[in-house]
Structure formats: C-alpha cells, structure tokens
Write an enzyme that holds these catalytic residues in place. Sequence first.
Site, PDB file in Angstrom:
ATOM      1  N   LYS A  11      84.340 -10.359  20.086  1.00  0.00           N
ATOM      2  CA  LYS A  11      85.194 -10.176  21.584  1.00  0.00           C
ATOM      3  C   LYS A  11      85.714  -8.703  21.516  1.00  0.00           C
ATOM      4  O   LYS A  11      85.935  -8.136  20.579  1.00  0.00           O
ATOM      5  CB  LYS A  11      86.270 -11.153  21.826  1.00  0.00           C
ATOM      6  N   TYR A  51      82.959 -18.527  31.316  1.00  0.00           N
ATOM      7  CA  TYR A  51      84.430 -19.141  31.141  1.00  0.00           C
ATOM      8  C   TYR A  51      84.319 -20.146  32.410  1.00  0.00           C
ATOM      9  O   TYR A  51      85.608 -20.221  32.957  1.00  0.00           O
ATOM     10  CB  TYR A  51      85.308 -18.109  31.039  1.00  0.00           C
ATOM     11  N   ASN A 114      91.712 -13.073  20.406  1.00  0.00           N
ATOM     12  CA  ASN A 114      91.463 -13.713  19.348  1.00  0.00           C
ATOM     13  C   ASN A 114      90.140 -13.361  18.633  1.00  0.00           C
ATOM     14  O   ASN A 114      89.491 -14.309  17.920  1.00  0.00           O
ATOM     15  CB  ASN A 114      91.821 -15.194  19.674  1.00  0.00           C
ATOM     16  N   HIS A 117      84.332 -15.760  19.975  1.00  0.00           N
ATOM     17  CA  HIS A 117      84.010 -16.975  20.722  1.00  0.00           C
ATOM     18  C   HIS A 117      83.106 -17.792  19.735  1.00  0.00           C
ATOM     19  O   HIS A 117      82.142 -17.227  19.487  1.00  0.00           O
ATOM     20  CB  HIS A 117      83.548 -16.648  22.228  1.00  0.00           C
ATOM     21  N   GLU A 128      75.232 -21.730  26.617  1.00  0.00           N
ATOM     22  CA  GLU A 128      75.826 -20.360  26.527  1.00  0.00           C
ATOM     23  C   GLU A 128      74.668 -19.927  25.911  1.00  0.00           C
ATOM     24  O   GLU A 128      74.609 -18.514  26.426  1.00  0.00           O
ATOM     25  CB  GLU A 128      77.036 -20.389  25.472  1.00  0.00           C
TER      26      GLU A 128
HETATM   27  N1  UDP Z   1      92.880 -18.210  26.246  1.00  0.00           N
HETATM   28  C1  UDP Z   1      94.074 -17.338  26.846  1.00  0.00           C
HETATM   29  N2  UDP Z   1      94.918 -18.149  26.711  1.00  0.00           N
HETATM   30  C2  UDP Z   1      95.140 -19.504  26.552  1.00  0.00           C
HETATM   31  C3  UDP Z   1      94.043 -20.228  26.196  1.00  0.00           C
HETATM   32  C4  UDP Z   1      92.896 -19.302  25.884  1.00  0.00           C
HETATM   33  O1  UDP Z   1      94.015 -16.358  26.988  1.00  0.00           O
HETATM   34  O2  UDP Z   1      96.263 -19.919  26.589  1.00  0.00           O
HETATM   35  C5  UDP Z   1      91.794 -17.482  26.105  1.00  0.00           C
HETATM   36  C6  UDP Z   1      91.226 -17.212  24.598  1.00  0.00           C
HETATM   37  O3  UDP Z   1      90.502 -15.942  24.750  1.00  0.00           O
HETATM   38  C7  UDP Z   1      90.439 -18.240  24.365  1.00  0.00           C
HETATM   39  C8  UDP Z   1      89.515 -18.273  25.497  1.00  0.00           C
HETATM   40  O4  UDP Z   1      90.483 -18.196  26.707  1.00  0.00           O
HETATM   41  O5  UDP Z   1      89.581 -17.985  23.360  1.00  0.00           O
HETATM   42  C9  UDP Z   1      88.928 -19.679  25.772  1.00  0.00           C
HETATM   43  O6  UDP Z   1      89.869 -20.812  25.793  1.00  0.00           O
HETATM   44  P1  UDP Z   1      89.268 -22.124  25.035  1.00  0.00           P
HETATM   45  O7  UDP Z   1      90.494 -23.014  25.127  1.00  0.00           O
HETATM   46  O8  UDP Z   1      88.103 -22.486  25.335  1.00  0.00           O
HETATM   47  O9  UDP Z   1      89.541 -21.647  23.310  1.00  0.00           O
HETATM   48  P2  UDP Z   1      88.387 -21.539  22.199  1.00  0.00           P
HETATM   49  O10 UDP Z   1      87.265 -22.552  22.556  1.00  0.00           O
HETATM   50  O11 UDP Z   1      87.962 -19.945  22.651  1.00  0.00           O
HETATM   51  O12 UDP Z   1      89.097 -21.802  21.062  1.00  0.00           O
HETATM   52 MG    MG Z   2      85.942 -22.861  24.219  1.00  0.00          MG
END
Ligand code: UDP
Ligand code: MG
Length: 141
Positions: A11, A51, A114, A117, A128
């Site tokens: 990212k 997303y 973070n 992905h 995806e």
């Molecule tokens: N994210 C965020 N705030 C939140 C939860 C998620 O900004 O409270 C962002 C973060 O970059 C995350 C992405 O949205 O990786 C997708 O969220 P998901 O719950 O799918 O988490 P992941 O699968 O990436 O662990």
């Molecule tokens: Mg996710």
Amino acid sequence: MAIERSLILVKPDAVVKGNITAILNRFESQGLKLVACRMLKMDEKLARIHYEAHVDKPFFPGLLTYITSAPIVAAIFEGEDAVARCRAIMGPTNPANAPEGTIRKDFGENIERNAVHGSDSVESAKREISIYFTPDVIQEY
Ligand code: UDP
Ligand code: MG
C-alpha cells in the site's frame, strides 16, 4: 490443502517509505511463489471496486484518500494454503494488535495505513486477482 493464489497489495504508506521489496520478501522467504507483479496508482473507480465491501463504511472516505495518495504494488503469491499463510504473515488489520515479526507490526503505522493488503478467502482472491491481472500475465514456473 490445495495450491491457492492470494492478491497482495503493497500500500501507499509502504511504497513511499521504500519498503516494497522488504514486504514482498516476507512472502517469498516463506516459500510463496511470486507469479505476477505490477505497479500502479489506484484511482477512485478502482478503489470502489477493490473495496466494494467497504464503500458504505464510515472509514471509507479516509481509506479512499490514503489508497489513492501514491502508487501501490499489486502481486500474486501462489502456494499451499496461500490465502491463510499470507494473512498470517501480514498480521491483523490494526498494527497495534499485530504480533512481532508480522508485516503490519514491522511496517504499518495505524489501522488505516497498515502497509499491505491480502485476500481474505479463496473466493475474494479470485475476484481481486481479476481486477489487476489478466490470465496471460500470470506466470507458471
Ligand atoms: N481500514 C480503516 N479503518 C478501519 C478498518 C479498516 O482505515 O477501521 C482500512 C485498512 O487500510 C484496511 C482496509 O480498510 O486494511 C480494509 O479493511 P478490512 O477490514 O478488510 O481489513 P484487512 O482485510 O485489510 O485486514
Ligand atoms: Mg479485507
């Protein structure tokens, strides 16, 4: 267990900090095979597709600004149980909760920024992967 593929994104936060190859190495060094890779910049249209499960969430506007702020690297890693193994190598969404040695612990800044992905299921991975790669650019070796 079966041979699976996972869609990984390095990212914007990690790209800007020069952590692309360090992050890809975390997967490769665990025996996952890099079978496709490209660099691109997400735009709003692509972010809404990638997303799609999150477009109505309160965090989506911030996520959109962040994920379109700089280039990303999209990669496919292949191997036994690749989806779950990639998620384990990444660590949980919030770096504050991530175990030592995971990508998000070592490279993530916060729950939004973070670093990486990874697909959350084989079904998600198929969807995806098709967003970023046509079958002819996925290598067999
Ligand atoms: N994210 C965020 N705030 C939140 C939860 C998620 O900004 O409270 C962002 C973060 O970059 C995350 C992405 O949205 O990786 C997708 O969220 P998901 O719950 O799918 O988490 P992941 O699968 O990436 O662990
Ligand atoms: Mg996710």
